[in-house]
Write an enzyme that holds these catalytic residues in place. Structure first.
Site, short mmCIF file in Angstrom:
data_model
loop_
_atom_site.label_atom_id
_atom_site.label_comp_id
_atom_site.label_asym_id
_atom_site.label_seq_id
_atom_site.Cartn_x
_atom_site.Cartn_y
_atom_site.Cartn_z
N CYS A 159 -15.72 9.00 0.85
CA CYS A 159 -15.73 7.58 0.50
C CYS A 159 -16.18 7.46 -0.96
O CYS A 159 -17.34 7.77 -1.28
CB CYS A 159 -16.67 6.80 1.42
SG CYS A 159 -16.80 5.06 1.01
N GLU A 179 -8.59 -0.27 5.55
CA GLU A 179 -9.22 1.03 5.79
C GLU A 179 -9.19 1.38 7.27
O GLU A 179 -9.51 0.55 8.12
CB GLU A 179 -10.67 1.01 5.31
CG GLU A 179 -10.83 0.95 3.80
CD GLU A 179 -12.25 1.28 3.38
OE1 GLU A 179 -12.70 2.42 3.65
OE2 GLU A 179 -12.91 0.41 2.80
N ARG A 180 -8.82 2.61 7.56
CA ARG A 180 -8.82 3.05 8.96
C ARG A 180 -10.24 2.97 9.51
O ARG A 180 -11.21 3.30 8.84
CB ARG A 180 -8.27 4.48 9.07
CG ARG A 180 -9.09 5.51 8.34
CD ARG A 180 -8.62 6.92 8.59
NE ARG A 180 -9.43 7.84 7.82
CZ ARG A 180 -9.42 9.16 7.98
NH1 ARG A 180 -8.64 9.71 8.89
NH2 ARG A 180 -10.18 9.93 7.24
N CYS A 185 -12.09 0.04 -1.73
CA CYS A 185 -12.07 1.40 -1.17
C CYS A 185 -11.98 2.35 -2.34
O CYS A 185 -10.99 2.32 -3.09
CB CYS A 185 -10.90 1.58 -0.22
SG CYS A 185 -10.66 3.29 0.34
#
Length: 294
Positions: free
Chosen positions: A90, A211-212, A220
């Site tokens: 991330c 975002e998954r 993101c």
């Protein structure tokens, strides 16, 4: 006699371009961070509210889970999505993570090495508060398609230690990201982050992201890098600098033949202790019984 109460785990709250996280220091590797606890922490009604959780743990405590290029004495960012699933990397989270390491005295100023499931990442915290992350190389793995509200768009697959599908298009503000966009599950069996990118000029672009494991977010970090890679490819190039505007702010991405870097803000805004009884209760299994609803 009064019963003494004991505080639960320490936490901090922070964000990078409004992509927000709960930080859980765990220097002895004692926290049982279950998916249920992650979901409760990230819930914006019953918990603290966040897009994800960053557990701060020494790399040496991970055993065989530690990637081969991450030293055992490095601090490891154990990142979890809001739905409790484990994620590899991330970009916004690692900036917040590095700021925590510096402000807590766990790292010296300068280049801070951070372990992630995508490998070791070097992070530089500047005097102006901006944080630069060496995100590693971006691998373009092919082409696919994404469907948003019944509208199919071509997409570039980009891997940054986690998977992305980037659609370079126009009018992204009018597209509905309230539900999961469609994609090929055979190509991405563990899900994929989906970016919608609109070039503004030869240097700047606008991005939205689904975002998954989370849904649409304000930003993101790895997604902005994937967006810059796709925008450069759409312009007929592979290397360069792009300013990426997301709903939560602006970051700068540089793509070179060797690596990619992401520069943006990171803020810590609160700290405290979780209630011990609450922490215990959300970690207990839920009993499901049959019977008549009342």
């Amino acid at each position: 006699m009064a019963v003494q109460s004991y505080a639960g785990p320490e936490f901090l709250k922070g964000h990078g371009t409004e992509n927000d996280f709960v930080v859980l220091p765990d220097p002895r590797g004692e926290l049982d961070l279950t998916a249920a606890r992650v979901r409760a922490l990230c819930d914006r009604r019953i918990g603290l509210g966040a897009d994800g959780v960053l557990r701060v743990v020494p790399g040496g405590l991970l055993g065989e889970e530690l990637p081969s290029d991450v030293p055992t004495d490095a601090w490891f960012m154990d990142y979890r999505n809001a739905d409790g699933s484990v994620a590899e990397m991330c970009g916004n989270g690692v900036r917040v993570f590095a700021r925590y390491l510096l402000e807590s005295g766990l790292a010296a100023s300068g280049n801070v090495p951070v372990g992630t499931r995508a490998g070791l990442r070097g992070v530089l915290v500047g005097e102006d508060g901006r944080v630069t992350v060496d995100m590693g190389g971006a691998a373009v793995t092919g082409h696919s398609s994404v469907t948003v509200a019944g509208y199919a768009m071509s997409a570039l697959a980009v891997d940054l230690g986690n998977p992305h599908l980037v659609c370079v298009t126009s009018g992204i503000g009018d597209l509905d990201l309230s539900v999961q966009p469609g994609y090929d599950p055979e190509l991405f069996p563990h899900g994929v982050n989906i970016e919608l990118v609109e070039p503004l000029d030869e240097r700047e672009l606008r991005m939205r992201v689904y975002e998954r494991g989370v849904g649409e977010t304000r930003s993101c970090g790895t997604g902005t890098v994937a967006a810059a890679v796709a925008a450069l490819r759409a312009d007929g190039g592979e290397n360069g600098v792009r300013l990426v505007h997301v709903p939560g702010g602006t970051v700068e991405v540089e793509v070179t033949p060797e690596t990619t870097t992401l520069t943006g803000p990171a803020e810590l805004l609160a700290r405290g202790e979780l209630d011990a009884d609450w922490w215990r209760r959300i970690g207990e299994p839920v009993l499901v019984t049959s019977g008549t609803n009342r």
